[in-house]
Design an enzyme around this catalytic site. Structure first.
Site, mmCIF file in Angstrom:
data_model
loop_
_atom_site.group_PDB
_atom_site.id
_atom_site.type_symbol
_atom_site.label_atom_id
_atom_site.label_comp_id
_atom_site.label_asym_id
_atom_site.label_seq_id
_atom_site.Cartn_x
_atom_site.Cartn_y
_atom_site.Cartn_z
ATOM 1 N N ASP A 67 0.815 -1.221 0.000
ATOM 2 C CA ASP A 67 0.000 0.000 0.000
ATOM 3 C C ASP A 67 0.852 1.276 0.000
ATOM 4 O O ASP A 67 2.060 1.228 0.228
ATOM 5 C CB ASP A 67 -0.980 -0.002 1.190
ATOM 6 C CG ASP A 67 -0.333 -0.480 2.485
ATOM 7 O OD1 ASP A 67 0.906 -0.432 2.585
ATOM 8 O OD2 ASP A 67 -1.066 -0.910 3.396
ATOM 9 N N ASN A 137 -7.831 -3.899 13.897
ATOM 10 C CA ASN A 137 -9.208 -4.216 13.454
ATOM 11 C C ASN A 137 -9.234 -5.345 12.422
ATOM 12 O O ASN A 137 -10.251 -5.558 11.760
ATOM 13 C CB ASN A 137 -9.896 -2.961 12.886
ATOM 14 C CG ASN A 137 -9.196 -2.431 11.637
ATOM 15 O OD1 ASN A 137 -8.208 -3.005 11.179
ATOM 16 N ND2 ASN A 137 -9.710 -1.341 11.088
ATOM 17 N N HIS A 139 -7.353 -5.566 9.662
ATOM 18 C CA HIS A 139 -7.050 -5.246 8.255
ATOM 19 C C HIS A 139 -5.698 -5.831 7.825
ATOM 20 O O HIS A 139 -4.796 -6.016 8.637
ATOM 21 C CB HIS A 139 -7.151 -3.737 7.957
ATOM 22 C CG HIS A 139 -6.057 -2.880 8.486
ATOM 23 N ND1 HIS A 139 -6.289 -1.676 9.116
ATOM 24 C CD2 HIS A 139 -4.706 -3.004 8.462
ATOM 25 C CE1 HIS A 139 -5.148 -1.118 9.446
ATOM 26 N NE2 HIS A 139 -4.175 -1.899 9.067
ATOM 27 N N GLU A 144 -9.635 -2.454 4.868
ATOM 28 C CA GLU A 144 -10.356 -2.236 6.120
ATOM 29 C C GLU A 144 -11.571 -3.164 6.188
ATOM 30 O O GLU A 144 -12.019 -3.682 5.155
ATOM 31 C CB GLU A 144 -10.824 -0.770 6.178
ATOM 32 C CG GLU A 144 -9.685 0.249 6.215
ATOM 33 C CD GLU A 144 -8.983 0.328 7.559
ATOM 34 O OE1 GLU A 144 -8.890 -0.689 8.273
ATOM 35 O OE2 GLU A 144 -8.486 1.413 7.901
#
Ligand code: GLP
Length: 265
Positions: A67, A137, A139, A144
């Protein structure tokens, strides 16, 4: 999934570095998928050390990062390009031309940029080994919760939790991007091997969801349950919520015998 539980973050990085070194030593044209964040920093340090002390060669290696922030210049302190340059690229003999990040600037079409990045991966022959961390979380990359398992490289808006988690890396008042280009879950699943590292208590819930939870867009990392060769390397704290820790420890001692006889992959 091969779940490996080790004593501490240093052992996690050491074990991960053995995987990377095995790939780049044995493959003629190895293609690595790389990750940023705090977790892989120790892995990169070990790779740099192995280059300096044991002449591990990176000149034939191609890399694709997971990313990159949207609309950020490569030389910006906060760009993932800068992170990779500082932690790895500048310290080993990799050819800069063989290093790729999924960039997208304000005046560029993110769909087109995503497509171009995917084509580059294809042209390189696909990713042999994808390194991953995991967000609190669940990811992976910047996929996400709610990301489709069929997603490919695209622009994602970051969640509040991710923005808060990553705010520690920004100075007070410094602009923190809220969007990023990221490989999709499907892009990640296409890699021949995936190696996810997680350390620390704050990852324990996400790790448990990824390994023992249902396949769910709520925990994007749970998609790795569908991967043929997923290796998950954890320290004790990140593994602390797993119900089957004894099984994983025992299975690992058995696996080590096979690894010693036949290599890691
Ligand atoms: C970032 C990155 C992920 C990384 C995750 C965890 O948001 N996009 O690739 O795995 O956060 O980072 P850390 O290792 O710092 O906990």
């Amino acid at each position: 999934m091969q779940v490996i539980i080790l004593e501490n973050p240093d052992e996690v990085a050491e074990h991960a570095s053995q995987w990377v070194i095995e790939f780049i030593s044995k493959k003629a044209k190895p293609v690595l998928g790389l990750a940023t964040g705090s977790t892989p920093i120790n892995l990169y340090k070990k790779l740099v050390k192995s280059h300096q002390e044991f002449d591990i060669d990176f000149s034939h290696v191609t890399t694709f990062n997971l990313d990159e922030y949207h609309n950020i210049n490569a030389n910006n302190e906060q760009s993932y390009r800068t992170f990779m340059t500082k932690n790895l690229f500048d310290k080993v003999n990799i050819n800069d031309k063989n290093t790729h990040l999924p960039t997208c600037h304000q005046d560029e079409n993110p769909r087109q940029q995503g497509f171009v990045f995917e084509e580059k991966i294809k042209k390189a022959g696909g990713i042999d080994l994808q390194i991953l961390g995991i967000g609190a979380n669940g990811h992976i990359g910047f996929n996400e919760p709610s990301s489709s398992f069929a997603s490919r490289t695209r622009l994602k808006t970051l969640t509040k939790q991710t923005l808060e988690d990553n705010s520690r890396l920004f100075k007070t008042g410094e602009y923190q991007p809220t969007m990023a280009m990221t490989m999709g879950i499907s892009t990640i699943l296409d890699a021949q091997y995936v190696l996810l590292m997680a350390t620390g208590k704050n990852k324990a819930n996400a790790v448990n969801e990824m390994i023992s939870g249902p396949l769910s867009a709520k925990c994007p990392a749970s998609a790795l349950q569908l991967h043929e060769h997923a290796i998950v390397i954890l320290d004790k704290e990140a593994a602390s919520k797993l119900p089957d820790q004894d099984y994983y420890l025992w299975a690992n001692t058995e696996h080590q015998k096979i690894n010693q006889a036949y290599g890691l992959f």
